[in-house]
Design a protein around this motif. Structure first.
Motif, PDB file in Angstrom:
ATOM      1  N   LYS A 295      -1.141  -7.406  -9.931  1.00 14.03           N
ATOM      2  CA  LYS A 295      -2.496  -7.249  -9.375  1.00 14.03           C
ATOM      3  C   LYS A 295      -3.177  -6.043 -10.025  1.00 14.03           C
ATOM      4  N   ARG A 296      -2.447  -4.942 -10.097  1.00 14.61           N
ATOM      5  CA  ARG A 296      -3.017  -3.727 -10.701  1.00 14.61           C
ATOM      6  C   ARG A 296      -3.431  -3.981 -12.152  1.00 14.61           C
ATOM      7  N   LYS A 297      -2.547  -4.666 -12.893  1.00 16.75           N
ATOM      8  CA  LYS A 297      -2.836  -4.893 -14.316  1.00 16.75           C
ATOM      9  C   LYS A 297      -4.080  -5.751 -14.489  1.00 16.75           C
ATOM     10  N   ILE A 342       7.547  12.641 -12.067  1.00 18.68           N
ATOM     11  CA  ILE A 342       6.113  12.445 -11.968  1.00 18.68           C
ATOM     12  C   ILE A 342       5.772  11.015 -11.615  1.00 18.68           C
ATOM     13  N   LYS A 343       4.853  10.894 -10.674  1.00 21.89           N
ATOM     14  CA  LYS A 343       4.422   9.554 -10.288  1.00 21.89           C
ATOM     15  C   LYS A 343       3.257   9.173 -11.184  1.00 21.89           C
ATOM     16  N   SER A 344       3.382   8.067 -11.842  1.00 25.11           N
ATOM     17  CA  SER A 344       2.259   7.708 -12.717  1.00 25.11           C
ATOM     18  C   SER A 344       1.331   6.745 -11.989  1.00 25.11           C
ATOM     19  N   HIS A 346      -1.732   4.049 -12.123  1.00 25.33           N
ATOM     20  CA  HIS A 346      -2.341   3.139 -13.072  1.00 25.33           C
ATOM     21  C   HIS A 346      -3.834   3.186 -12.804  1.00 25.33           C
ATOM     22  N   ASN A 347      -4.435   4.204 -13.306  1.00 22.35           N
ATOM     23  CA  ASN A 347      -5.841   4.339 -12.966  1.00 22.35           C
ATOM     24  C   ASN A 347      -6.691   3.283 -13.631  1.00 22.35           C
ATOM     25  N   VAL A 348      -7.586   2.734 -12.834  1.00 23.10           N
ATOM     26  CA  VAL A 348      -8.419   1.662 -13.335  1.00 23.10           C
ATOM     27  C   VAL A 348      -9.391   2.188 -14.389  1.00 23.10           C
ATOM     28  N   GLY A 392      -8.196   3.549  -7.305  1.00 22.25           N
ATOM     29  CA  GLY A 392      -8.909   2.718  -8.283  1.00 22.25           C
ATOM     30  C   GLY A 392      -8.819   1.224  -7.985  1.00 22.25           C
ATOM     31  N   PRO A 393      -7.612   0.692  -7.736  1.00 25.50           N
ATOM     32  CA  PRO A 393      -7.532  -0.757  -7.480  1.00 25.50           C
ATOM     33  C   PRO A 393      -8.068  -1.159  -6.100  1.00 25.50           C
ATOM     34  N   GLY A 394      -8.582  -0.198  -5.359  1.00 22.99           N
ATOM     35  CA  GLY A 394      -9.290  -0.483  -4.112  1.00 22.99           C
ATOM     36  C   GLY A 394      -8.454  -1.235  -3.087  1.00 22.99           C
ATOM     37  N   SER A 432      -6.064  13.876   5.773  1.00 23.64           N
ATOM     38  CA  SER A 432      -6.226  13.866   4.315  1.00 23.64           C
ATOM     39  C   SER A 432      -6.650  12.488   3.817  1.00 23.64           C
ATOM     40  N   GLN A 433      -6.096  11.452   4.407  1.00 25.11           N
ATOM     41  CA  GLN A 433      -6.463  10.100   3.972  1.00 25.11           C
ATOM     42  C   GLN A 433      -6.184   9.133   5.122  1.00 25.11           C
ATOM     43  N   ALA A 434      -7.166   8.290   5.410  1.00 24.09           N
ATOM     44  CA  ALA A 434      -6.990   7.295   6.481  1.00 24.09           C
ATOM     45  C   ALA A 434      -7.584   5.979   6.020  1.00 24.09           C
ATOM     46  N   SER A 503       6.641   8.672   6.936  1.00 25.36           N
ATOM     47  CA  SER A 503       6.353   9.828   6.081  1.00 25.36           C
ATOM     48  C   SER A 503       6.536   9.420   4.626  1.00 25.36           C
ATOM     49  N   LYS A 504       5.936  10.191   3.750  1.00 25.00           N
ATOM     50  CA  LYS A 504       6.180  10.023   2.313  1.00 25.00           C
ATOM     51  C   LYS A 504       6.942  11.252   1.821  1.00 25.00           C
ATOM     52  N   PRO A 505       8.060  11.197   1.169  1.00 21.21           N
ATOM     53  CA  PRO A 505       8.877   9.999   1.029  1.00 21.21           C
ATOM     54  C   PRO A 505       9.579   9.682   2.341  1.00 21.21           C
ATOM     55  N   THR A 508       5.392   5.241   0.710  1.00 20.40           N
ATOM     56  CA  THR A 508       4.249   5.768  -0.042  1.00 20.40           C
ATOM     57  C   THR A 508       3.057   5.789   0.910  1.00 20.40           C
ATOM     58  N   ILE A 509       1.951   6.342   0.449  1.00 25.40           N
ATOM     59  CA  ILE A 509       0.767   6.370   1.311  1.00 25.40           C
ATOM     60  C   ILE A 509       0.155   4.984   1.362  1.00 25.40           C
ATOM     61  N   GLU A 510      -0.105   4.409   0.209  1.00 24.10           N
ATOM     62  CA  GLU A 510      -0.619   3.028   0.172  1.00 24.10           C
ATOM     63  C   GLU A 510       0.529   2.071   0.471  1.00 24.10           C
ATOM     64  N   TRP A 511       0.179   0.859   0.851  1.00 23.12           N
ATOM     65  CA  TRP A 511       1.231  -0.128   1.134  1.00 23.12           C
ATOM     66  C   TRP A 511       1.503  -1.025  -0.070  1.00 23.12           C
TER      67      TRP A 511
HETATM   68  P1  XMP Z   1       0.936   6.598  -2.957  1.00 24.77           P
HETATM   69  O1  XMP Z   1       0.651   5.259  -2.386  1.00 24.77           O
HETATM   70  O2  XMP Z   1       1.599   6.527  -4.284  1.00 24.77           O
HETATM   71  O3  XMP Z   1      -0.482   7.270  -3.209  1.00 24.77           O
HETATM   72  O4  XMP Z   1       1.693   7.480  -2.006  1.00 24.77           O
HETATM   73  C1  XMP Z   1      -0.702   8.638  -3.430  1.00 24.77           C
HETATM   74  C2  XMP Z   1      -2.192   8.841  -3.579  1.00 24.77           C
HETATM   75  O5  XMP Z   1      -2.652   8.191  -4.761  1.00 24.77           O
HETATM   76  C3  XMP Z   1      -3.671   7.250  -4.468  1.00 24.77           C
HETATM   77  N1  XMP Z   1      -3.487   6.121  -5.387  1.00 24.77           N
HETATM   78  C4  XMP Z   1      -4.267   5.902  -6.454  1.00 24.77           C
HETATM   79  N2  XMP Z   1      -5.348   6.557  -6.910  1.00 24.77           N
HETATM   80  N3  XMP Z   1      -5.560   5.002  -8.664  1.00 24.77           N
HETATM   81  C5  XMP Z   1      -6.002   6.091  -7.998  1.00 24.77           C
HETATM   82  O6  XMP Z   1      -7.010   6.659  -8.413  1.00 24.77           O
HETATM   83  C6  XMP Z   1      -4.476   4.302  -8.283  1.00 24.77           C
HETATM   84  O7  XMP Z   1      -4.108   3.322  -8.892  1.00 24.77           O
HETATM   85  C7  XMP Z   1      -3.806   4.764  -7.115  1.00 24.77           C
HETATM   86  N4  XMP Z   1      -2.704   4.333  -6.430  1.00 24.77           N
HETATM   87  C8  XMP Z   1      -2.542   5.180  -5.375  1.00 24.77           C
HETATM   88  C9  XMP Z   1      -3.442   6.892  -3.007  1.00 24.77           C
HETATM   89  O8  XMP Z   1      -4.632   6.403  -2.409  1.00 24.77           O
HETATM   90  C10 XMP Z   1      -3.010   8.226  -2.457  1.00 24.77           C
HETATM   91  O9  XMP Z   1      -4.121   9.074  -2.235  1.00 24.77           O
END
Ligand code: XMP
Length: 512
Positions: A295-297, A342-344, A346-348, A392-394, A432-434, A503-505, A508-511
Motif C-alpha cells: 500500500k505504501r509503495k 533507525i526506523k526508516s 517511507h515518506n511519500v 504521508g500515506p495518510g 502528541s498524536q491522536a 505503548s511503543k515499543p 507502533t503508533i500507527e496500526w
Molecule cells: P510509528 O507508527 O512507526 O510512527 O510508531 C511514528 C511516527 O511516524 C509517523 N509516520 C510517518 N510519517 N510518513 C510520515 O511522514 C510515513 O510514512 C509515516 N509512517 C509513520 C507516525 O504518524 C508517527 O508520528
C-alpha cells in the motif's frame, strides 16, 4: 549568520537530540555530528564549544572512540556527559571501574567545588543518572567537583582548562537544575552571543534563499503538515510569486484538510497553491491491496506520478523545495552507521532524481519546535502549526487491510468527532498524536429493536517526545464515553469504539 556553533558529538545516546535542543533553546546554533568528525575539527568554523554525548558503550571495553589530543590543545570548552565524561577521564588516564551494578535513576548530587558549570545552583540537588562504568580516581590535573552518595565521581574539571565532565544527564528534566548546567556551559563558559533567535533564523534564511534561487521558479509539495507548510511560508516570504505550492488530495486525507490548509495560509497574500484532486487514481490503484508495505509503495509511486505531471505545467521551475528538518538529517547520517537502530520512514514526499530540479531545504537545520516557532512568526495560523503529525500515506496506515473509499469516509467522520472533542475539552495540546483507526470487521450492535452489524474503530492517543517511544495518553473515563457515544450515534456504519492502550515499543503508533 551561524557565526558561532556548538558541536554535539553523538556517541549513540537516546538523549543526543535532546542535548542539541537544549543548546538551541539557549539561542545558540549547534550541530549533531558522528564521532569520526572529532578527528577533523579543523573542518568546522566558529566552534565555541563541544559537547560529548552519552552512549551505550563502555570505555573499559571499547577503544573505538578515543579522543584526539588536538581536542584539548585548542581553547575550545568541552563538556562530556556520561559516556562523554568517561571518554575525557580515560584520555587523561583516570581509573575507571566497570561496575557490577549500574547507577540508574534519581540521585542527590553534592557540589564539592565552586565552578562556572554549577553557577547559581544550590549545594545539593537531584540529578538523573544512567551509567554502568564509574570513574573512581583522577589524575592530579583534574578536580572532582561534585559527587552523589555513591562511591563514584559524578563531575570533574580539568584544572587549567574549560573541560568538564558530568556523569549524570543535565539535558533531561529529571535533573532538577532548572536548565542551568547547559545554560552555564553555553553562556558563561563558551561565551555564546545568543544570536540563534527565530527572527535571525528567518532573516538569514530569506537572504540565503534569495541568493540561491535568484529569479528561478520554485515548486513545493504542500501536505498540510507543519514542515511543508513552514517551508512554503518562508519561501513565499523570500521569492513571492515565484513559488508554486502543489497540494495533492490522495483521497486519504483527514476531513476538511484542504479547507484547513486554505485557512492556515489566509494571511499570505498571493501565495499560489494549486489543489489537485487525485483521489480517484490513488484509490483505484489501491483496490484489492491489503499488504501494508505494498500500500505504501503504491501511494509513494502514485504521488510521484501526479506530482511530476503537475510540476511539468509550471514553466521555468528549477527548484524543488522540501520540508526536510534536522532530525531527518541526523537520522540519515546516523543510519549509515547504526542502521539497525533507525526506523526508516517511507515518506511519500520522496521524488525521483530524473525530475532535474535542484533541491532546496530551508528547514534542514531546524528542530520541530523551532520550525513551529518560525511558522507562527511567519504568520501561519496557530491551529495549523499545532496540529499533530499526520503520516504521508495518510489514512492508508489507519485503515487495516484494503483501502476503500467508503472505509475512508467512515473513518474521516469518526476521527473528526474524536479530534473536535479533544479540542473542546482542552485535551488536544496535551497529546502528541491522536487519531482513529478503522478495522474492516463487523460486530453486532442493537439499534432500535433490531440487531445490526457495524464496523469497529479504535481510538489511539499517545504522549511522546521523539515518536521513537510513546506511552498511551490517560483519558478521563467520561471523555471516552462521550466520544464513543457520539461516534456510534453520528456514524451509523460504526457499532463499536475501542481504545488502544499499547505503548511503543512493542506496538507502533500507527496500526498500518
Ligand atoms: P510509528 O507508527 O512507526 O510512527 O510508531 C511514528 C511516527 O511516524 C509517523 N509516520 C510517518 N510519517 N510518513 C510520515 O511522514 C510515513 O510514512 C509515516 N509512517 C509513520 C507516525 O504518524 C508517527 O508520528
Amino acid at each position: 549568520m551561524q557565526e558561532e556553533r556548538i558541536l554535539v558529538i553523538d556517541y549513540g545516546s537516546q538523549y543526543t537530540q535532546l542535548i542539541a535542543r537544549r543548546v538551541r533553546e539557549n539561542k545558540t546554533f549547534c550541530e549533531v555530528l558522528q564521532p569520526d568528525n572529532i578527528q577533523n575539527l579543523e573542518n568546522f568554523n566558529n566552534v565555541i564549544g563541544i559537547i560529548l554525548s552519552g552512549g551505550p558503550n563502555s570505555v573499559s571495553q571499547n577503544n573505538e572512540y578515543d579522543l584526539p589530543d588536538q581536542l584539548f590543545l585548542k581553547d575550545i570548552p568541552v563538556l562530556g556527559i556520561c559516556f562523554g565524561m568517561q571518554l575525557i577521564c580515560k584520555k587523561f588516564n583516570s581509573k575507571i571501574k566497570k561496575s557490577s551494578s549500574s547507577e540508574y535513576g534519581k540521585a542527590k548530587l553534592k557540589v564539592k567545588k565552586n565552578t562556572e558549570i554549577f553557577n547559581g545552583l544550590s549545594e545539593t540537588f537531584e540529578v538523573w543518572m544512567s551509567h554502568g562504568d564509574s570513574v573512581v580516581s583522577l589524575p592530579d590535573n583534574f578536580s572532582e567537583i561534585a559527587s552523589t552518595n555513591s562511591e563514584s565521581i559524578s563531575a570533574v574539571k580539568l584544572n587549567d582548562k574549560e573541560v568538564y565532565g558530568i556523569q549524570f544527564h543535565p539535558e533531561v528534566t529529571h535533573t532538577l537544575d532548572d536548565g542551568k548546567i547547559i545554560s552555564n556551559f553555553i553562556h558563561r563558559i563558551c561565551d555564546s552571543k545568543g544570536l540563534w533567535t527565530t527572527k535571525n533564523i528567518i532573516d538569514s534564511q530569506i537572504i540565503k534563499i534569495k541568493d540561491t534561487v535568484k529569479s528561478d521558479n520554485v515548486i513545493l509539495g504542500l501536505s498540510g503538515g507543519v514542515d511543508s507548510s513552514v517551508a512554503a511560508a518562508i519561501l513565499h516570504e523570500a521569492v513571492k510569486e515565484n513559488l508554486t505550492c502543489i497540494f495533492i488530495d490522495n483521497g486519504l486525507l483527514r476531513l476538511n484538510e484542504k479547507e484547513q490548509v486554505q485557512d492556515g495560509f489566509k494571511d499570505f497574500k498571493n501565495i499560489k497553491i494549486i489543489y489537485v484532486d487525485a483521489s480517484k487514481v490513488f484509490l483505484e490503484r489501491l483496490e484489492g491491496i491489503t499488504e501494508p508495505e505494498e500500500k505504501r509503495k503504491i501511494i509513494g509511486k502514485t504521488f510521484i506520478d501526479v506530482f511530476q505531471t503537475e510540476s511539468k505545467k509550471i514553466k521555468n521551475a528549477k527548484w524543488l523545495a522540501q520540508g526536510t528538518i534536522y532530525p531527518d538529517v541526523i537520522e540519515s547520517a546516523a543510519a549509515s552507521d547504526k542502521a539497525h537502530l533507525i526506523k526508516s520512514h517511507h515518506n511519500v514526499g520522496g521524488l525521483p532524481e530524473n525530475m532535474e530540479l535542484k533541491i532546496l531545504e530551508p528547514l534542514r537545520e531546524l528542530f520541530k519546535d523551532e520550525v513551529r516557532k518560525l511558522g507562527l512568526e511567519l504568520g501561519i495560523n496557530k491551529k495549523l502549526i499545532n496540529r499533530h503529525p499526520f503520516p504521508g500515506p495518510g489514512l492508508a496506515v489507519r485503515i487495516l487491510g484494503e483501502v476503500r473509499q467508503d472505509y475512508a469516509d467512515i473513518l474521516r467522520q469518526a476521527d473528526n468527532i474524536f479530534i473536535q472533542l479533544l479540542h473542546e475539552k482542552d485535551l488536544y495540546d496535551k497529546i502528541s498524536q491522536a487519531f482513529t483507526v478503522f478495522m474492516p470487521v463487523k460486530s453486532v450492535g442493537v439499534t432500535g429493536d433490531g440487531r445490526s452489524y457495524g464496523n469497529v474503530v479504535s481510538l489511539r492517543a499517545v504522549k511522546t517526545i521523539d515518536f521513537m517511544t510513546a506511552k498511551p495518553f490517560e483519558f478521563p473515563f467520561n471523555f471516552l464515553e462521550e466520544v464513543s457515544t457520539r461516534i456510534i450515534n453520528e456514524v451509523p456504519e460504526i457499532s463499536r469504539v475501542c481504545l488502544d492502550i499499547s505503548s511503543k515499543p512493542p506496538a507502533t503508533i500507527e496500526w498500518e
